[in-house]
Design an enzyme around this catalytic site. Structure first.
Site, PDB file in Angstrom:
ATOM      1  N   HIS A 265       0.713  -1.137   0.043  1.00  0.00           N
ATOM      2  CA  HIS A 265      -0.100  -0.107   0.007  1.00  0.00           C
ATOM      3  C   HIS A 265       0.933   1.336  -0.024  1.00  0.00           C
ATOM      4  CE1 HIS A 265      -3.882  -1.657   0.000  1.00  0.00           C
ATOM      5  NE2 HIS A 265      -3.823  -2.389   1.108  1.00  0.00           N
TER       6      HIS A 265
ATOM      7  N   ASP B   1       0.636  -4.407   5.176  1.00  0.00           N
ATOM      8  CA  ASP B   1      -0.405  -5.394   4.879  1.00  0.00           C
ATOM      9  C   ASP B   1      -0.498  -5.562   3.338  1.00  0.00           C
ATOM     10  OD1 ASP B   1      -1.359  -2.770   4.751  1.00  0.00           O
ATOM     11  OD2 ASP B   1      -3.342  -3.541   4.786  1.00  0.00           O
ATOM     12  N   GLU B   2      -1.087  -6.649   2.945  1.00  0.00           N
ATOM     13  CA  GLU B   2      -1.402  -6.941   1.391  1.00  0.00           C
ATOM     14  C   GLU B   2      -0.044  -6.701   0.547  1.00  0.00           C
ATOM     15  OE1 GLU B   2      -6.389  -6.204   1.647  1.00  0.00           O
ATOM     16  OE2 GLU B   2      -4.896  -4.522   1.258  1.00  0.00           O
ATOM     17  N   VAL B   3       0.956  -7.296   1.029  1.00  0.00           N
ATOM     18  CA  VAL B   3       2.060  -7.163   0.056  1.00  0.00           C
ATOM     19  C   VAL B   3       1.942  -8.209  -0.972  1.00  0.00           C
ATOM     20  CG1 VAL B   3       4.416  -7.319   0.104  1.00  0.00           C
ATOM     21  CG2 VAL B   3       3.494  -6.497   2.002  1.00  0.00           C
TER      22      VAL B   3
ATOM     23  N   ASP C  29      -1.364  -9.875   8.419  1.00  0.00           N
ATOM     24  CA  ASP C  29      -1.978 -10.668   7.433  1.00  0.00           C
ATOM     25  C   ASP C  29      -1.004 -11.532   6.769  1.00  0.00           C
ATOM     26  OD1 ASP C  29      -1.958  -7.896   6.555  1.00  0.00           O
ATOM     27  OD2 ASP C  29      -2.047  -8.865   4.683  1.00  0.00           O
TER      28      ASP C  29
END
Length: 617
Positions: free
Chosen positions: A222, A278-280, A328
């Site tokens: 992000h 997060d959300e890599v 996550d």
């Protein structure tokens, strides 16, 4: 709890049920009493009708003993009804959330037997509310997602004391492009970003309301607000995707450190810094990372751990501040890899889940792994912005369900896991490129309800009335949009926009109902309008509310602009109106103009409608 417009129908059913049971009780009683003849239906007709009526009249003048027994029996029936209703109410609360609560009015039995237990709890609520439950979460942090839509500092001045009164203890500030970067990083700031003085004012306002501030800096995934720019495009893990930074590029860590330095400089005295990550989604995909993995005999998990540990270590060693990170990516990393990396020595973890099914998705083995590695564990719920990326109004019941599940997790693991606190996230965009979703002011009631639940583990009538009083709501708090019949009126910071959002939701629902009317779908389709082949009668029947809805919609659009201007700058106001109001307004205007034109048509052509004759007409 139920919405007011649902009362008459439900009350009728309840009254019918009570009447039936009471009469049934009297009939059973009379089988052993002196009026046995009236139990026979035939006794109410023919020659004995008068005798039956006399017997019925005698019921009113029977002996004191009979009256006492009758009263006892009626009380027993009502007690059973109340007991049964309370049990069903409990089951409903276990499986469903309430639809809303009426304020400033003590509910009677006939306003919903399911409220019996609520009434009892309300009677003792003053004593109960003063007691702080044991093993409470120490920190209740409200997440303020500021990217692309910064509320005015004046709004925070009004909001922060209210958050403290709800039980909040701090703020997680996700500035993103709203932070006033300077020097080599000035391109990271939006043109409408806060000034340095604004950040100082926000920190001071939070301090006055006894709210700690935890700044958030994205350092891996992000990073769109950085990587979208030409100046930093070379740091992308995937050239065409500006979401994830390349961890092996020599310029990456210096950039991240510089961002952290500037944020920390404007947040002296903070105890935590959230480093995102997060959300890599794109990890180890570029040529440089592939070569790095091959050379070091690393897996992608090792690469991830190496980068986040480097960032966390920098924060801890240079600022004596504890870094926190989203969890996550850790869920899929083996315990041994995490232990070998020693990432737990420098990081605390924040476990997030915004939808239902927390027990299923976050199994006991995950919690065991986290408690083994990390000395501090946070959890993160959502009070808004976790439904759809283009949603503009928050359904409180959905958010309440999320918080109920998190509190179940807390109760289950609190004896074995060092929970630091909970962060109630409030997303304003799903990511940097996303549209606005569920702006903060309209979600203040959701935040209040959920903070109340976290503090008191209650969402009953008494707790919700307390929330309504704090928000200065005059009539009703709606918890489920499915049952929203009219806009709730309150008086809290941003309440005007809360009311407008509800009005807009109701109007859009009414417009959708109109457009799905069979008279419209069958005779006033786009095809019919395009070919001037519309039945006047069906158009009038299907679109009879069009003029009124168009007028109301225009009024709400003006109200929305005024309400939003009290909280946000002109850019946010314009964007929200363009996304959520103008498209439907334009559609209504075009439809109204088309129907007005078609009403003048007196003659219609022969089919086919695409013929030359039709086009000439």
């Amino acid at each position: 709890m139920i919405a007011p417009k649902m009362f008459p129908r439900r009350n009728a059913r309840i009254l019918t049920g009570i009447g039936f049971l009471t009469i049934a009780g009297l009939m059973v009683y009379k089988t052993v009493g002196p009026f046995e003849s009236t139990k026979n239906p035939e006794a109410l007709h023919g020659p004995r009708a008068k005798s039956a009526r006399d017997d019925a009249a005698d019921l009113l003048t029977q002996s004191p003993q009979h009256l006492r027994k009758q009263k006892e029996y009626e009380n027993q029936i009502l007690a059973n009804i109340q007991k049964m209703s309370a049990h069903k109410a409990m089951q409903r609360r276990m499986n469903h959330d309430p639809m809303g609560v009426i304020l400033h009015k003590r509910p009677s039995l006939l306003q919903g037997l399911g409220r019996v237990r609520d009434m009892k709890e309300q009677a003792g609520s003053v004593v109960q509310r003063s007691v702080v439950p044991e093993n409470q979460l120490k920190h209740k942090i409200v997440h303020l997602d500021l990217k692309g839509a910064p509320p005015k500092v004046e709004y925070f001045k009004k909001l922060f004391p209210l958050l403290h009164s709800f039980g909040a203890t701090g703020l997680l500030m996700e500035y993103e492009d709203m932070f006033p970067y300077w020097g080599k990083l000035e391109f990271l700031s939006a043109h409408n970003a806060y000034a340095k003085g604004d950040i100082a004012d926000i920190i001071e306002l939070a301090k006055k309301s006894s709210l700690i501030i935890i700044p958030l800096v994205q350092t891996f995934g992000h990073m769109e607000h950085v990587l979208k720019l030409k100046e930093f495009a070379e740091l992308r893990e995937v050239p065409n995707y500006p979401q994830v930074v390349c961890p092996t590029n020599n310029k990456t860590l210096p950039l991240i450190k510089m961002m952290i330095d500037q944020v920390m400089q404007l947040h002296p005295g903070t105890d935590w810094l959230h480093i995102g990550s997060d959300e890599v989604y794109n990890l180890g995909e570029c040529t440089r990372c592939q070569q790095y993995l091959l050379h070091h005999q690393f897996g992608k998990s090792d690469l991830f751990l190496h980068h986040v540990r480097s960032v966390a270590k920098y924060v801890k060693e240079n600022y004596d501040v504890q870094p926190i990170m989203w969890d996550d990516e850790f869920r899929k990393i083996p315990l041994k890899a995490m232990e070998d990396s020693k990432v737990g020595e420098v990081l605390e973890i924040m476990v997030w889940k915004y939808s239902s099914g927390i027990m299923v998705d976050l199994r006991s083995d995950i919690w065991e792994k986290y408690s083994t590695v990390f000395g501090g564990i946070w959890v993160a719920s959502a009070f808004k912005g976790a439904a759809n990326p283009d949603s503009y109004i928050t359904n409180i019941n959905d958010r309440l369900s999320n918080h109920k599940e998190w509190m179940e997790i807390f109760e289950l693991y609190k004896s074995t896991i060092p929970f630091q606190g909970i962060v109630l996230t409030g997303w304003q965009r799903f990511d940097h490129f996303g549209v606005l979703c569920e702006l903060l002011p309209q979600a203040v009631p959701s935040l209040a309800v959920n903070l109340m639940y976290i503090n008191e583990r209650k969402a009953d009538h008494g707790a919700l009335v307390k929330v309504g009083d704090m928000l200065k709501c005059s009539s009703f708090i709606n918890l489920d949009l499915q049952y929203l019949e009219y806009a709730n009126k309150c008086d809290f910071p941003g309440s005007a926009f809360y009311e407008v959002s509800q009005k807009l939701y109701i109007l859009k629902r009414d417009i959708n109902t109109m457009m799905k009317n069979p008279h419209v779908t069958g005779w006033v389709s786009d095809y019919n309008i395009e070919h001037n082949f519309v039945s006047p009668q069906h158009a009038e029947q299907g679109l009879q509310d069009l003029t009124m809805l168009l007028f109301d919609y225009g009024k709400v659009m003006n109200e929305a602009e005024t309400a939003l201007s009290d909280v946000f700058d002109e850019y946010t106001v314009k964007e929200w109106i363009s996304l959520n109001v103008k498209p439907t307004h334009t559609k209504l205007q075009k439809l109204h103009a088309s129907i007005s034109k078609l009403q003048k048509v007196k003659y219609w052509p022969r089919r086919p409608l695409d013929s030359t004759e039709t086009k000439e007409l």
